[in-house]
Design an enzyme around this catalytic site. Structure first.
Site, PDB file in Angstrom:
ATOM      1  N   ALA A  65      -2.802 131.610  57.557  1.00 34.50           N
ATOM      2  CA  ALA A  65      -4.185 131.012  57.615  1.00 34.50           C
ATOM      3  C   ALA A  65      -4.503 130.384  56.474  1.00 34.50           C
ATOM      4  CB  ALA A  65      -4.856 132.407  57.428  1.00 34.50           C
ATOM      5  N   GLY A 108      -0.624 134.144  59.029  1.00 34.32           N
ATOM      6  CA  GLY A 108      -1.251 133.531  60.473  1.00 34.32           C
ATOM      7  C   GLY A 108       0.000 133.265  61.205  1.00 34.32           C
ATOM      8  N   GLU A 111       1.485 135.188  62.930  1.00 33.82           N
ATOM      9  CA  GLU A 111       1.099 135.998  64.097  1.00 33.82           C
ATOM     10  C   GLU A 111       0.680 134.400  65.082  1.00 33.82           C
ATOM     11  OE1 GLU A 111      -1.739 136.793  60.385  1.00 33.82           O
ATOM     12  OE2 GLU A 111      -2.223 138.509  61.772  1.00 33.82           O
ATOM     13  N   GLU A 131      -0.098 138.825  53.781  1.00 33.43           N
ATOM     14  CA  GLU A 131      -1.131 137.962  53.081  1.00 33.43           C
ATOM     15  C   GLU A 131      -1.673 139.748  52.054  1.00 33.43           C
ATOM     16  OE1 GLU A 131      -0.390 138.815  56.417  1.00 33.43           O
ATOM     17  OE2 GLU A 131      -1.320 137.901  57.650  1.00 33.43           O
TER      18      GLU A 131
HETATM   19  C1  HXC Z   1      -4.131 126.774  52.295  1.00 28.48           C
HETATM   20  C2  HXC Z   1      -1.584 125.678  52.069  1.00 28.48           C
HETATM   21  C3  HXC Z   1      -1.099 127.043  52.390  1.00 28.48           C
HETATM   22  C4  HXC Z   1      -1.952 128.488  53.337  1.00 28.48           C
HETATM   23  C5  HXC Z   1       0.258 125.928  52.273  1.00 28.48           C
HETATM   24  N1  HXC Z   1      -0.790 125.418  51.524  1.00 28.48           N
HETATM   25  N2  HXC Z   1       0.086 127.026  52.285  1.00 28.48           N
HETATM   26  N3  HXC Z   1      -2.554 125.984  52.149  1.00 28.48           N
HETATM   27  N4  HXC Z   1      -3.319 127.559  52.670  1.00 28.48           N
HETATM   28  N5  HXC Z   1      -1.553 129.043  53.780  1.00 28.48           N
HETATM   29  C6  HXC Z   1      -0.714 124.422  50.735  1.00 28.48           C
HETATM   30  C7  HXC Z   1      -0.389 124.140  49.093  1.00 28.48           C
HETATM   31  O1  HXC Z   1      -2.044 124.404  48.509  1.00 28.48           O
HETATM   32  C8  HXC Z   1       0.172 123.241  48.856  1.00 28.48           C
HETATM   33  O2  HXC Z   1      -1.606 122.253  48.830  1.00 28.48           O
HETATM   34  C9  HXC Z   1       0.727 122.241  49.922  1.00 28.48           C
HETATM   35  O3  HXC Z   1       0.550 123.170  50.968  1.00 28.48           O
HETATM   36  C10 HXC Z   1       2.055 122.273  49.873  1.00 28.48           C
HETATM   37  O4  HXC Z   1       2.461 123.457  49.702  1.00 28.48           O
HETATM   38  P1  HXC Z   1       3.433 123.854  48.182  1.00 28.48           P
HETATM   39  O5  HXC Z   1       2.548 125.913  48.276  1.00 28.48           O
HETATM   40  O6  HXC Z   1       3.203 123.029  47.410  1.00 28.48           O
HETATM   41  O7  HXC Z   1       4.937 124.094  49.472  1.00 28.48           O
HETATM   42  P2  HXC Z   1       6.432 124.853  48.869  1.00 28.48           P
HETATM   43  O8  HXC Z   1       6.421 125.022  47.016  1.00 28.48           O
HETATM   44  O9  HXC Z   1       6.942 124.435  49.369  1.00 28.48           O
HETATM   45  O10 HXC Z   1       5.608 126.549  49.237  1.00 28.48           O
HETATM   46  C11 HXC Z   1       5.498 127.077  50.792  1.00 28.48           C
HETATM   47  C12 HXC Z   1       4.950 127.944  50.960  1.00 28.48           C
HETATM   48  C13 HXC Z   1       3.846 128.387  49.985  1.00 28.48           C
HETATM   49  C14 HXC Z   1       6.652 129.257  50.584  1.00 28.48           C
HETATM   50  C15 HXC Z   1       4.927 128.333  52.276  1.00 28.48           C
HETATM   51  O11 HXC Z   1       3.105 127.104  49.864  1.00 28.48           O
HETATM   52  C16 HXC Z   1       3.357 129.640  49.859  1.00 28.48           C
HETATM   53  O12 HXC Z   1       3.458 130.647  49.891  1.00 28.48           O
HETATM   54  N6  HXC Z   1       1.949 129.230  50.732  1.00 28.48           N
HETATM   55  C17 HXC Z   1       0.752 130.203  51.998  1.00 28.48           C
HETATM   56  C18 HXC Z   1       1.613 131.375  52.428  1.00 28.48           C
HETATM   57  C19 HXC Z   1       0.774 132.641  52.333  1.00 28.48           C
HETATM   58  O13 HXC Z   1       0.263 133.421  51.819  1.00 28.48           O
HETATM   59  N7  HXC Z   1       0.152 132.569  54.253  1.00 28.48           N
HETATM   60  C20 HXC Z   1      -0.503 133.988  54.615  1.00 28.48           C
HETATM   61  C21 HXC Z   1      -1.609 133.202  53.830  1.00 28.48           C
HETATM   62  S1  HXC Z   1      -3.162 134.455  54.847  1.00 28.48           S
HETATM   63  P3  HXC Z   1      -1.281 121.279  47.555  1.00 28.48           P
HETATM   64  O14 HXC Z   1      -3.085 120.840  48.018  1.00 28.48           O
HETATM   65  O15 HXC Z   1      -1.664 121.851  46.775  1.00 28.48           O
HETATM   66  O16 HXC Z   1      -0.347 120.378  47.321  1.00 28.48           O
HETATM   67  C22 HXC Z   1      -3.059 134.047  56.277  1.00 28.48           C
HETATM   68  C23 HXC Z   1      -3.908 136.002  56.852  1.00 28.48           C
HETATM   69  C24 HXC Z   1      -4.194 135.795  58.289  1.00 28.48           C
HETATM   70  O17 HXC Z   1      -2.532 133.906  57.249  1.00 28.48           O
HETATM   71  C25 HXC Z   1      -5.540 136.699  58.543  1.00 28.48           C
HETATM   72  C26 HXC Z   1      -6.054 137.774  57.045  1.00 28.48           C
HETATM   73  C27 HXC Z   1      -6.656 137.706  56.247  1.00 28.48           C
END
Ligand code: HXC
Length: 257
Positions: A65, A108, A111, A131
């Protein structure tokens, strides 16, 4: 229809939804959710479509998400909106759905893949429910569908530690039906989707409904449901055609595709 966050394509009888927010690793924001739901509705209503494929990019199916969109929200915001509930529309699709996953399928994203009927993974796929590292829990069904797919021990570990699993582990655990080389992912998934889309659509829908019923009911009731639906296939022209074709040693030409 014009979309900003997804691409909607067709190959034969397969509708292809490609998540397309490359700069955010296909993070699922509200607009993307609305657009996917709208594309699903369009494909469900299109009699030329027999299966729906959902995919992302080589690098990410979806990295979750959209955290930046969620960050400022209050409890009242998410409660009153019933935030994320719109995704239920994909789970409710009557046509078969296939997720083709390469790269990150986190939170997400994992999911969303699990909302689909069949999950095909590239060897680069990474699945996880991170999450907890953000101080939240899965919100698009992850705690329920992951547990049904891989069992309690692994679901608990993934949801409580937030660690990722690779494609091999996901296949071993039963989350994905098959792993293919990343370069072949779309072709392989499209081939599977096309095979399904060439079957009788109502019968494919019945098969999907019957399998899904197993997650909702007891074995006795599920078997009873299956038998009734099986009986009802005999009311279709496609059952007549399918069995006649076998007996006549030819390929079936299903009418309701
Ligand atoms: C918003 C995101 C994002 C996310 C990545 N980006 N994931 N933006 N929401 N979930 C953005 C980053 O901010 C970044 O933008 C760009 O995408 C590239 O990501 P990087 O982090 O620079 O890439 P990398 O170093 O290769 O790392 C990849 C990654 C990491 C390991 C996947 O991005 C990451 O950990 N993302 C979050 C994963 C996560 O926690 N997902 C769960 C979300 S919560 P900029 O602008 O900085 O370049 C969820 C909840 C669902 O899904 C329902 C319950 C609430």
């Amino acid at each position: 229809t014009d979309f900003d966050t997804i691409l909607l394509g067709r190959k034969g009888r397969v509708g292809i939804i490609t998540l397309n927010r490359p700069k955010a690793l296909n993070a699922l924001n509200s607009q993307l959710m609305r657009e996917v739901v709208s594309a699903v509705e369009e494909l469900e209503n299109d009699s030329e479509i027999g299966a729906i494929l959902v995919t992302g990019s080589d690098r990410a199916f979806a990295a979750g998400a959209d955290i930046k969109e969620m960050q400022p929200k209050s409890y009242m915001d998410v409660y009153l909106d019933d935030f994320f509930s719109a995704w239920d529309r994909l789970a409710a699709a009557r046509k078969p759905t296939i997720a083709a996953v390469a790269g990150y399928a986190l939170g997400g994203g994992c999911e969303l893949a699990m909302l689909c009927d069949i999950l095909i993974a590239a060897d680069t796929a990474k699945f996880g429910q991170p999450e907890i590292k953000l101080g939240v829990i899965p919100g698009i069904g992850g705690s329920q569908r992951l547990t049904r797919a891989v069992g309690k021990a692994k679901a608990m570990e993934l949801c409580l530690t937030g660690r990722n699993m690779d494609a091999e582990e996901a296949e071993r655990a039963g989350l994905v039906s098959r792993i293919v080389p990343a370069a072949d992912l779309l072709d392989e998934a499209l081939q599977t989707a096309t095979t399904i889309a060439e079957m009788s659509l109502p019968v494919a829908m019945m098969a999907k409904e019957a399998v899904n019923r197993s997650f909702e009911t007891t074995l006795t009731e599920g078997v009873r449901f299956e038998r009734r639906v099986f009986h009802s296939t005999f009311a279709t022209e496609d059952q007549k055609e399918g069995m006649a074709a076998f007996v006549e040693k030819r390929s079936p030409v299903f009418k309701h595709r």
